[in-house]
Motif scaffolding. Structure first.
Motif, short mmCIF file in Angstrom:
data_model
loop_
_atom_site.label_atom_id
_atom_site.label_comp_id
_atom_site.label_asym_id
_atom_site.label_seq_id
_atom_site.Cartn_x
_atom_site.Cartn_y
_atom_site.Cartn_z
N MET A 1 13.89 -8.85 -7.90
CA MET A 1 14.82 -8.40 -7.81
C MET A 1 15.32 -8.11 -6.33
N ALA A 2 16.00 -8.66 -5.72
CA ALA A 2 16.07 -8.61 -4.00
C ALA A 2 17.28 -8.40 -3.34
N SER A 3 16.92 -7.63 -2.17
CA SER A 3 17.80 -6.73 -1.62
C SER A 3 17.90 -6.41 -0.46
N THR A 4 18.97 -6.44 0.24
CA THR A 4 19.70 -6.17 1.73
C THR A 4 20.56 -5.94 2.15
N GLN A 5 20.58 -4.96 3.19
CA GLN A 5 21.54 -4.49 3.78
C GLN A 5 21.96 -4.72 5.08
N ALA A 6 23.00 -4.27 5.48
CA ALA A 6 23.25 -4.38 7.46
C ALA A 6 24.58 -3.65 7.39
N SER A 7 24.26 -2.93 8.84
CA SER A 7 25.19 -1.89 8.87
C SER A 7 26.10 -2.36 10.83
N ILE A 8 27.28 -1.59 10.96
CA ILE A 8 27.41 -2.12 12.13
C ILE A 8 29.04 -0.47 11.96
N ASP A 9 28.66 -0.22 13.71
CA ASP A 9 29.87 1.06 14.20
C ASP A 9 30.68 0.01 15.13
N ILE A 10 31.83 0.61 14.90
CA ILE A 10 33.27 -0.07 15.07
C ILE A 10 33.86 1.01 15.63
N PRO A 11 34.44 0.75 16.58
CA PRO A 11 35.24 1.58 17.38
C PRO A 11 36.39 2.04 17.45
N ALA A 12 37.10 2.14 15.96
CA ALA A 12 38.01 2.44 15.08
C ALA A 12 37.67 3.85 13.98
N LEU A 88 30.16 -3.48 -0.20
CA LEU A 88 31.11 -2.95 1.11
C LEU A 88 31.19 -1.89 1.35
N LYS A 89 31.41 -0.83 1.95
CA LYS A 89 31.62 0.76 2.42
C LYS A 89 31.77 0.99 4.15
N VAL A 90 33.15 1.51 3.73
CA VAL A 90 33.65 2.23 5.02
C VAL A 90 33.36 3.02 5.85
N ILE A 91 31.90 3.96 6.51
CA ILE A 91 32.07 4.73 6.20
C ILE A 91 32.84 5.80 7.99
N GLU A 92 33.48 7.48 7.79
CA GLU A 92 33.73 7.94 9.48
C GLU A 92 32.61 7.94 9.40
N VAL A 93 32.50 8.46 10.79
CA VAL A 93 31.55 9.24 11.71
C VAL A 93 31.87 10.10 12.60
N ASP A 94 33.67 9.81 13.29
CA ASP A 94 34.16 10.85 13.53
C ASP A 94 35.89 10.11 13.67
N ALA A 95 36.52 11.05 14.36
CA ALA A 95 37.80 10.54 14.58
C ALA A 95 38.32 8.79 15.11
N GLY A 96 37.57 8.56 15.72
CA GLY A 96 37.72 7.64 16.44
C GLY A 96 36.94 6.19 16.00
N ASN A 97 35.65 6.40 15.26
CA ASN A 97 34.63 5.26 15.24
C ASN A 97 33.92 5.59 13.35
N SER A 98 34.40 4.30 13.43
CA SER A 98 33.59 3.81 11.75
C SER A 98 31.98 3.63 12.09
N ARG A 99 31.55 3.33 10.51
CA ARG A 99 30.40 2.75 10.46
C ARG A 99 30.57 1.96 9.14
N VAL A 100 30.15 0.57 9.17
CA VAL A 100 30.44 -0.19 7.58
C VAL A 100 29.24 -0.87 7.06
N GLU A 101 28.93 -0.59 6.16
CA GLU A 101 27.56 -0.79 5.43
C GLU A 101 28.28 -2.25 4.23
N TRP A 102 27.19 -2.85 4.96
CA TRP A 102 27.31 -4.55 3.75
C TRP A 102 26.36 -4.87 3.23
N GLY A 103 26.12 -4.92 1.95
CA GLY A 103 24.29 -5.60 1.11
C GLY A 103 24.85 -5.23 0.48
N GLY A 104 23.48 -5.68 -0.50
CA GLY A 104 23.71 -6.78 -1.65
C GLY A 104 22.53 -7.22 -2.59
N GLN A 105 22.71 -6.93 -3.94
CA GLN A 105 20.65 -6.71 -4.62
C GLN A 105 21.41 -8.15 -5.08
#
Length: 135
Positions: A1-12, A88-105
């Motif tokens: 089984m293979a897997s990969t994940q990406a993430s990005i910081d979003i100013p919201a 798909l997951k949205v993580i709170e970094v601080d009050a005005g910023n978040s990180r979104v992770e999207w990955g699969g296997q």
């Protein structure tokens, strides 16, 4: 089984980002490659049509509004893989910023692990950049 994940910081805030992505049928609202999305089975199944007419059918496998995450499988599509499960997951970094992770296997079918990872790296990275462009 293979897997990969990406993430990005979003100013919201995580709540703002989650409000856009939380609806399982909302992909067409933020991902330009998806032209149309139709919900079925009381919202647990989405039939996606891409801008080039490709049809992808995905099933919601788990959903946690409080944790801002959901997982889904692909039941029909053009991808040379089986046993696909993505999260798909949205993580709170601080009050005005978040990180979104999207990955699969997934299990590659007729291609190498590296080729399958390359396909989904492109999907996840391109999708997350498109999501960020909404903010």
């Amino acid at each position: 089984m293979a897997s990969t994940q990406a993430s990005i910081d979003i100013p919201a805030s995580a709540d703002q980002v989650w409000n856009l992505v939380a609806g399982f049928n909302s992909l067409a609202q933020w991902l330009p490659m998806i032209q149309h999305s139709e919900a079925q089975e009381h919202g647990r199944l989405r039939h996606l049509t891409t801008v080039d007419g490709t049809v992808i059918v995905e099933r919601l496998e788990s959903y946690d509004n409080a944790a801002r995450t959901y997982s889904y499988s692909i039941t029909e599509g053009p991808f040379p893989v089986t046993d696909y499960l993505a999260t798909l997951k949205v993580i709170e970094v601080d009050a005005g910023n978040s990180r979104v992770e999207w990955g699969g296997q997934f299990t590659p079918a007729g291609i190498t692990d590296a080729e399958a990872v390359e396909i989904f790296d492109g999907v996840y990275q391109g999708g997350l950049q498109a999501l960020r462009d909404n903010f």
